[in-house]
Design a protein around this motif. Structure first.
Motif, mmCIF file in Angstrom:
data_model
loop_
_atom_site.group_PDB
_atom_site.id
_atom_site.type_symbol
_atom_site.label_atom_id
_atom_site.label_comp_id
_atom_site.label_asym_id
_atom_site.label_seq_id
_atom_site.Cartn_x
_atom_site.Cartn_y
_atom_site.Cartn_z
ATOM 1 N N ILE A 35 50.631 79.583 -20.586
ATOM 2 C CA ILE A 35 50.063 80.924 -20.682
ATOM 3 C C ILE A 35 48.690 80.965 -20.017
ATOM 4 O O ILE A 35 48.326 81.939 -19.346
ATOM 5 N N PHE A 36 47.939 79.870 -20.161
ATOM 6 C CA PHE A 36 46.572 79.816 -19.620
ATOM 7 C C PHE A 36 46.490 78.836 -18.447
ATOM 8 O O PHE A 36 45.467 78.175 -18.266
ATOM 9 N N HIS A 37 47.538 78.752 -17.635
ATOM 10 C CA HIS A 37 47.570 77.697 -16.620
ATOM 11 C C HIS A 37 46.433 77.829 -15.612
ATOM 12 O O HIS A 37 45.892 76.816 -15.154
ATOM 13 N N HIS A 38 46.021 79.052 -15.270
ATOM 14 C CA HIS A 38 44.911 79.211 -14.318
ATOM 15 C C HIS A 38 43.614 78.628 -14.898
ATOM 16 O O HIS A 38 42.880 77.910 -14.202
ATOM 17 N N LYS A 39 43.331 78.941 -16.161
ATOM 18 C CA LYS A 39 42.116 78.444 -16.806
ATOM 19 C C LYS A 39 42.149 76.926 -16.966
ATOM 20 O O LYS A 39 41.138 76.240 -16.739
ATOM 21 N N LEU A 43 39.643 74.004 -15.531
ATOM 22 C CA LEU A 43 38.961 73.030 -16.383
ATOM 23 C C LEU A 43 39.274 71.596 -15.969
ATOM 24 O O LEU A 43 38.433 70.706 -16.072
ATOM 25 N N LEU A 44 40.509 71.361 -15.508
ATOM 26 C CA LEU A 44 40.915 70.018 -15.098
ATOM 27 C C LEU A 44 40.473 69.690 -13.669
ATOM 28 O O LEU A 44 40.737 68.599 -13.174
ATOM 29 N N GLY A 45 39.811 70.648 -13.025
ATOM 30 C CA GLY A 45 39.352 70.409 -11.666
ATOM 31 C C GLY A 45 40.458 70.477 -10.634
ATOM 32 O O GLY A 45 40.336 69.890 -9.545
ATOM 33 N N ASN A 46 41.550 71.195 -10.956
ATOM 34 C CA ASN A 46 42.674 71.287 -10.032
ATOM 35 C C ASN A 46 42.614 72.523 -9.139
ATOM 36 O O ASN A 46 43.550 72.789 -8.387
ATOM 37 N N THR A 47 41.535 73.290 -9.259
ATOM 38 C CA THR A 47 41.392 74.491 -8.439
ATOM 39 C C THR A 47 40.662 74.139 -7.147
ATOM 40 O O THR A 47 39.547 73.623 -7.192
ATOM 41 N N PRO A 48 41.276 74.392 -5.982
ATOM 42 C CA PRO A 48 40.611 74.055 -4.712
ATOM 43 C C PRO A 48 39.270 74.779 -4.575
ATOM 44 O O PRO A 48 39.151 75.957 -4.905
ATOM 45 N N GLU A 49 38.271 74.079 -4.087
ATOM 46 C CA GLU A 49 36.945 74.652 -3.876
ATOM 47 C C GLU A 49 36.751 74.951 -2.393
ATOM 48 O O GLU A 49 36.803 74.051 -1.552
#
Length: 379
Positions: A35-39, A43-49
């Motif tokens: 449900i909160f996979h984006h968040k 938090l796990l640092g899996n979002t590309p910067e």
């Protein structure tokens, strides 16, 4: 007669619940982080910067992005390009050894639309969130796992319906929301089980039914390919293999002109299961919350980029497209996600208490039988 009917419904409720409970608990637990996979990805640092660049920095053309993706994964072919409203400068790319490669064997990464820089998306290819997703969708068993979980969803719906039937006569003896605190632990848990079950009734039915639809996704997509898509690409059935394809540069402009007022959600490249050997398929979405989940495919001839068809979207595809975001509470932003999570936790309590009540009742029945047998032996 009435007592016999109640006993039958009780049997249906007991066994449908018991058979599906372990799998429903697994689905409820794995569904909670999804449900909160984006968040969680953030938090796990899996979002590309992405690099900081001026706001007016132009994006590369689609063909330049295709070339950048192919340079990042040499020897593989492009399957899909996709866009996410939450990350406007990102283009999600999916590649594999062949266009027909099934999704779980493909590789997903992100391209910076302004520079073409490729950034890995760890959560899409493994890690905690992918484990949760695979367990939730097919238990690592592929299509058969999806169908099995769909069957468990049907049993869950049957358990809900039978529970409502049993709750009606039960409520005639007690006020709504009554929990008999002075009674035994089993009675208190029974009251809580019934109360939470009724409170979460509508949500549980929605999630159960949409879960069954999602579990049948492969069957639905196959039916769409064999029906609507097959009719649109019939003129190409005997066409020779496509030896080269036109650059993808103008695909979005062509698709937007074909269906004004819509925007691209993703592109299926030639040879994938959402297109044909001779077409780009640009899937267009509407601008509202509702229509943004209803996709209209525009088929574009990959040899000369002329629009050959706007594919009909049958009712079963609409049902699938609507059920997927509804299943995870993706319609109402964070407040709806929080509500979905609370109801998910309450459902876990209902499932756990149901197992407890069955075990206590079974143990009590066994003890009575043992006592009766001992009494008869003593005589």
């Amino acid at each position: 007669m009435k007592s016999q009917t109640i006993r039958r419904w009780s049997t249906v409720h007991t066994w449908t619940s018991l058979i599906c409970t372990v799998f429903l608990l697994m689905l409820a637990v794995t569904g909670l982080p999804l449900i909160f996979h984006h968040k969680i990805d953030h938090l796990l640092g899996n979002t590309p910067e992405f690099k900081q660049m001026p706001a007016n920095t132009p994006s590369l053309s689609l063909q330049q992005l295709v070339l950048a993706a192919e340079a990042h994964r040499p020897g593989e072919v492009m399957q899909y390009f996709g866009w996410d409203d939450d990350t406007p400068n990102a283009v999600t790319a999916i590649m594999a050894t062949t266009a027909e490669t099934e999704p779980n064997a493909s590789h997903t990464f992100v391209l910076d639309a302004r520079t073409g820089e490729a950034l890995e998306k760890a959560s899409a290819n493994g890690g905690f969130m992918m484990i949760m997703l695979r367990l939730h969708t097919d238990m690592y068993a592929g299509p058969w796992g999806m169908l099995f979980l769909g069957a468990m969803g049907l049993l869950f719906v049957a358990a809900i319906v039978s529970g409502v039937v049993l709750y009606a006569p039960f409520m005639r003896r007690l006020k709504f929301a009554s929990v008999r605190q002075t009674k035994s632990s089993r009675v208190r848990w029974l009251d809580l089980h019934n109360l939470i079950g009724v409170v979460t009734l509508t949500w549980a039915l929605v999630v159960g039914v949409t879960g069954v639809f999602n579990a049948c996704a492969d069957l639905v997509i196959t039916a769409w390919r064999n029906d609507s898509l097959a009719a649109m690409i019939a003129p190409y059935r005997d066409a020779p293999p496509l030896l080269s394809r036109a650059p993808a540069t103008r695909l979005l402009d062509i698709a937007e002109a074909a269906v004004p007022g819509m925007e691209a959600d993703f592109i299926a490249f030639p040879g994938t299961r959402f297109s044909s050997e001779h077409h780009y398929a640009v899937f267009m979405k509407g601008a509202s919350h509702l229509t943004s989940h209803l996709l209209t495919p525009v088929l574009i001839d990959a040899s000369d980029l002329h629009v050959t068809a706007i594919v009909d979207r049958p009712w079963y595809m609409d049902a699938l497209l609507m059920s997927q975001p509804l299943h995870f509470g993706d319609y109402g932003g964070m407040p709806m996600k929080v509500l979905w999570a609370v109801l998910d936790v309450l459902t876990i309590i209902v499932l756990g208490s149901g197992v407890y009540l069955w075990w206590v009742r079974r143990r009590a029945t066994t003890l009575v039988r043992v006592d009766t047998s001992q009494a008869q032996t003593a005589r």
